[in-house]
Design a protein around this motif. Structure first.
Motif, PDB file in Angstrom:
ATOM      1  N   UNK A 143      32.272 101.769 -16.451  1.00  9.66           N
ATOM      2  CA  UNK A 143      31.825 100.410 -16.300  1.00  9.66           C
ATOM      3  C   UNK A 143      31.843 100.058 -14.803  1.00  9.66           C
ATOM      4  N   UNK A 144      30.761  99.472 -14.327  1.00 10.40           N
ATOM      5  CA  UNK A 144      30.706  99.059 -12.928  1.00 10.40           C
ATOM      6  C   UNK A 144      30.682  97.538 -12.846  1.00 10.40           C
ATOM      7  N   UNK A 145      31.026  97.038 -11.704  1.00 14.84           N
ATOM      8  CA  UNK A 145      31.036  95.600 -11.477  1.00 14.84           C
ATOM      9  C   UNK A 145      30.292  95.295 -10.185  1.00 14.84           C
ATOM     10  N   UNK A 146      29.669  94.154 -10.140  1.00 12.25           N
ATOM     11  CA  UNK A 146      28.948  93.728  -8.955  1.00 12.25           C
ATOM     12  C   UNK A 146      29.748  92.627  -8.266  1.00 12.25           C
ATOM     13  N   UNK A 147      29.989  92.835  -6.971  1.00 14.96           N
ATOM     14  CA  UNK A 147      30.722  91.846  -6.182  1.00 14.96           C
ATOM     15  C   UNK A 147      29.867  91.530  -4.962  1.00 14.96           C
ATOM     16  N   UNK A 148      29.583  90.263  -4.771  1.00 18.37           N
ATOM     17  CA  UNK A 148      28.836  89.837  -3.589  1.00 18.37           C
ATOM     18  C   UNK A 148      29.795  89.196  -2.607  1.00 18.37           C
ATOM     19  N   UNK A 149      29.633  89.544  -1.358  1.00 18.79           N
ATOM     20  CA  UNK A 149      30.453  88.965  -0.313  1.00 18.79           C
ATOM     21  C   UNK A 149      29.554  88.093   0.547  1.00 18.79           C
ATOM     22  N   UNK A 150      29.896  86.845   0.642  1.00 18.64           N
ATOM     23  CA  UNK A 150      29.134  85.940   1.489  1.00 18.64           C
ATOM     24  C   UNK A 150      29.982  85.627   2.718  1.00 18.64           C
ATOM     25  N   UNK A 151      29.421  85.910   3.871  1.00 20.27           N
ATOM     26  CA  UNK A 151      30.130  85.661   5.114  1.00 20.27           C
ATOM     27  C   UNK A 151      29.695  84.309   5.678  1.00 20.27           C
ATOM     28  N   UNK A 152      30.654  83.466   5.938  1.00 17.60           N
ATOM     29  CA  UNK A 152      30.370  82.160   6.530  1.00 17.60           C
ATOM     30  C   UNK A 152      30.102  82.337   8.017  1.00 17.60           C
ATOM     31  N   UNK A 153      29.696  81.261   8.665  1.00 18.17           N
ATOM     32  CA  UNK A 153      29.500  81.306  10.115  1.00 18.17           C
ATOM     33  C   UNK A 153      30.801  81.688  10.823  1.00 18.17           C
ATOM     34  N   UNK A 154      31.915  81.201  10.295  1.00 18.93           N
ATOM     35  CA  UNK A 154      33.222  81.520  10.872  1.00 18.93           C
ATOM     36  C   UNK A 154      33.529  83.015  10.705  1.00 18.93           C
ATOM     37  N   UNK A 155      33.189  83.568   9.531  1.00 17.64           N
ATOM     38  CA  UNK A 155      33.390  85.000   9.293  1.00 17.64           C
ATOM     39  C   UNK A 155      32.532  85.826  10.246  1.00 17.64           C
ATOM     40  N   UNK A 156      31.272  85.423  10.394  1.00 12.02           N
ATOM     41  CA  UNK A 156      30.368  86.136  11.287  1.00 12.02           C
ATOM     42  C   UNK A 156      30.854  86.053  12.733  1.00 12.02           C
ATOM     43  N   UNK A 157      31.391  84.895  13.099  1.00  8.83           N
ATOM     44  CA  UNK A 157      31.953  84.733  14.439  1.00  8.83           C
ATOM     45  C   UNK A 157      33.101  85.719  14.661  1.00  8.83           C
ATOM     46  N   UNK A 158      33.904  85.900  13.608  1.00 14.96           N
ATOM     47  CA  UNK A 158      35.023  86.857  13.680  1.00 14.96           C
ATOM     48  C   UNK A 158      34.508  88.263  13.992  1.00 14.96           C
ATOM     49  N   UNK A 159      33.431  88.681  13.316  1.00 18.46           N
ATOM     50  CA  UNK A 159      32.869  90.015  13.551  1.00 18.46           C
ATOM     51  C   UNK A 159      32.193  90.085  14.912  1.00 18.46           C
ATOM     52  N   UNK A 160      31.564  88.994  15.350  1.00 21.95           N
ATOM     53  CA  UNK A 160      30.979  88.969  16.693  1.00 21.95           C
ATOM     54  C   UNK A 160      32.056  89.141  17.757  1.00 21.95           C
ATOM     55  N   UNK A 161      33.179  88.488  17.558  1.00 18.57           N
ATOM     56  CA  UNK A 161      34.288  88.617  18.506  1.00 18.57           C
ATOM     57  C   UNK A 161      34.872  90.025  18.481  1.00 18.57           C
ATOM     58  N   UNK A 162      34.957  90.612  17.295  1.00 15.60           N
ATOM     59  CA  UNK A 162      35.443  91.995  17.189  1.00 15.60           C
ATOM     60  C   UNK A 162      34.493  92.947  17.913  1.00 15.60           C
ATOM     61  N   UNK A 163      33.191  92.690  17.810  1.00 12.45           N
ATOM     62  CA  UNK A 163      32.203  93.522  18.499  1.00 12.45           C
ATOM     63  C   UNK A 163      32.334  93.357  20.017  1.00 12.45           C
ATOM     64  N   UNK A 164      32.517  92.125  20.474  1.00 12.44           N
ATOM     65  CA  UNK A 164      32.688  91.884  21.913  1.00 12.44           C
ATOM     66  C   UNK A 164      33.941  92.589  22.434  1.00 12.44           C
ATOM     67  N   UNK A 165      35.023  92.513  21.664  1.00 12.67           N
ATOM     68  CA  UNK A 165      36.267  93.175  22.068  1.00 12.67           C
ATOM     69  C   UNK A 165      36.076  94.685  22.133  1.00 12.67           C
ATOM     70  N   UNK A 166      35.350  95.234  21.168  1.00 12.65           N
ATOM     71  CA  UNK A 166      35.093  96.675  21.158  1.00 12.65           C
ATOM     72  C   UNK A 166      34.250  97.073  22.362  1.00 12.65           C
ATOM     73  N   UNK A 167      33.242  96.270  22.687  1.00 10.57           N
ATOM     74  CA  UNK A 167      32.396  96.567  23.848  1.00 10.57           C
ATOM     75  C   UNK A 167      33.213  96.522  25.131  1.00 10.57           C
ATOM     76  N   UNK A 168      34.086  95.546  25.214  1.00  9.93           N
ATOM     77  CA  UNK A 168      34.943  95.418  26.391  1.00  9.93           C
ATOM     78  C   UNK A 168      35.881  96.620  26.527  1.00  9.93           C
ATOM     79  N   UNK A 169      36.436  97.045  25.399  1.00  6.78           N
ATOM     80  CA  UNK A 169      37.368  98.180  25.409  1.00  6.78           C
ATOM     81  C   UNK A 169      36.661  99.494  25.714  1.00  6.78           C
ATOM     82  N   UNK A 170      35.353  99.562  25.456  1.00  2.00           N
ATOM     83  CA  UNK A 170      34.623 100.820  25.608  1.00  2.00           C
ATOM     84  C   UNK A 170      33.829 100.896  26.903  1.00  2.00           C
ATOM     85  N   UNK A 171      34.070  99.994  27.833  1.00  2.00           N
ATOM     86  CA  UNK A 171      33.281  99.995  29.069  1.00  2.00           C
ATOM     87  C   UNK A 171      33.406 101.297  29.859  1.00  2.00           C
TER      88      UNK A 171
END
Length: 192
Positions: A1-29
């Motif tokens: 049996x499988x189940x379907x789960x949808x994840x909706x990211x809010x603007x705040x959630x997306x901001x969190x990932x944007x900040x994580x991406x910026x931090x990763x870019x900074x760390x990888x300079x």
């Protein structure tokens, strides 16, 4: 049996990932392109060792396509597009994850979400590359050679696509003339 789960990211959630991406870019300079690509490839190796859910495995497959796109010399990704893909891969070169990869089942969830976000942003580049891969595979099969030995370049693929689109246009034009009772345009006819 499988189940379907949808994840909706809010603007705040997306901001969190944007900040994580910026931090990763900074760390990888200080990292080179090849180090970024290798680190992203290492994530795939680690994920294969772990038992990851299918929805994560599907996203990891897309990460593999991004890595292949920048490694593939025949694809010859332009400098601007290459930087866009490398900018996406840099997140996976950062050892500090939102969710540590060693956490069972969920360890690669943040990576899967980031891959999904990157894939959406690079959708057109990925689709073009996948079309190129299919073309190269078809050409190898048609010629009876191993795809690894085929020296197909991006220019050949683009020319083949151009010819294909022109053929499709002509066929559609012919079909529309036939379906409209045989009407032939006189506006563009030439007399010799």
């Amino acid at each position: 049996m499988s189940a379907s789960i949808n994840i909706e990211l809010s603007d705040q959630d997306l901001q969190h990932f944007n900040e994580a991406m910026k931090a990763a870019k900074s760390a990888a300079t200080s990292r080179s392109d090849s180090e970024i690509i290798e680190a992203a490839g290492s994530l795939l190796v680690e994920a294969q060792k772990a038992k990851v859910p299918d929805f994560i495995a599907q996203r990891l497959h897309k990460l593999d396509a991004l890595i292949a796109m920048v490694r593939d010399e025949a694809w010859a990704l332009g400098a601007e597009d290459r930087q866009r893909v490398l900018s996406a891969l840099v997140y996976f070169a950062d050892p500090t994850d939102v969710i540590p990869d060693h956490v069972p089942v969920l360890g690669f969830l943040d990576d899967a979400i980031m891959i999904e976000l990157c894939v959406r942003e690079l959708q057109h580049e990925i689709e073009a590359y996948e079309d190129f891969i299919a073309y190269r595979s078809d050409e190898a099969s048609r010629r009876g050679v191993d795809v690894a030995t085929l020296k197909t370049e991006r220019v050949e693929w683009a020319e083949a696509r151009r010819v294909e689109l022109i053929d499709r246009m002509r066929k559609r034009r012919g079909q529309s003339y036939q379906s409209s009772g045989g009407w032939k345009p006189t506006l563009f006819s030439f007399r010799g």
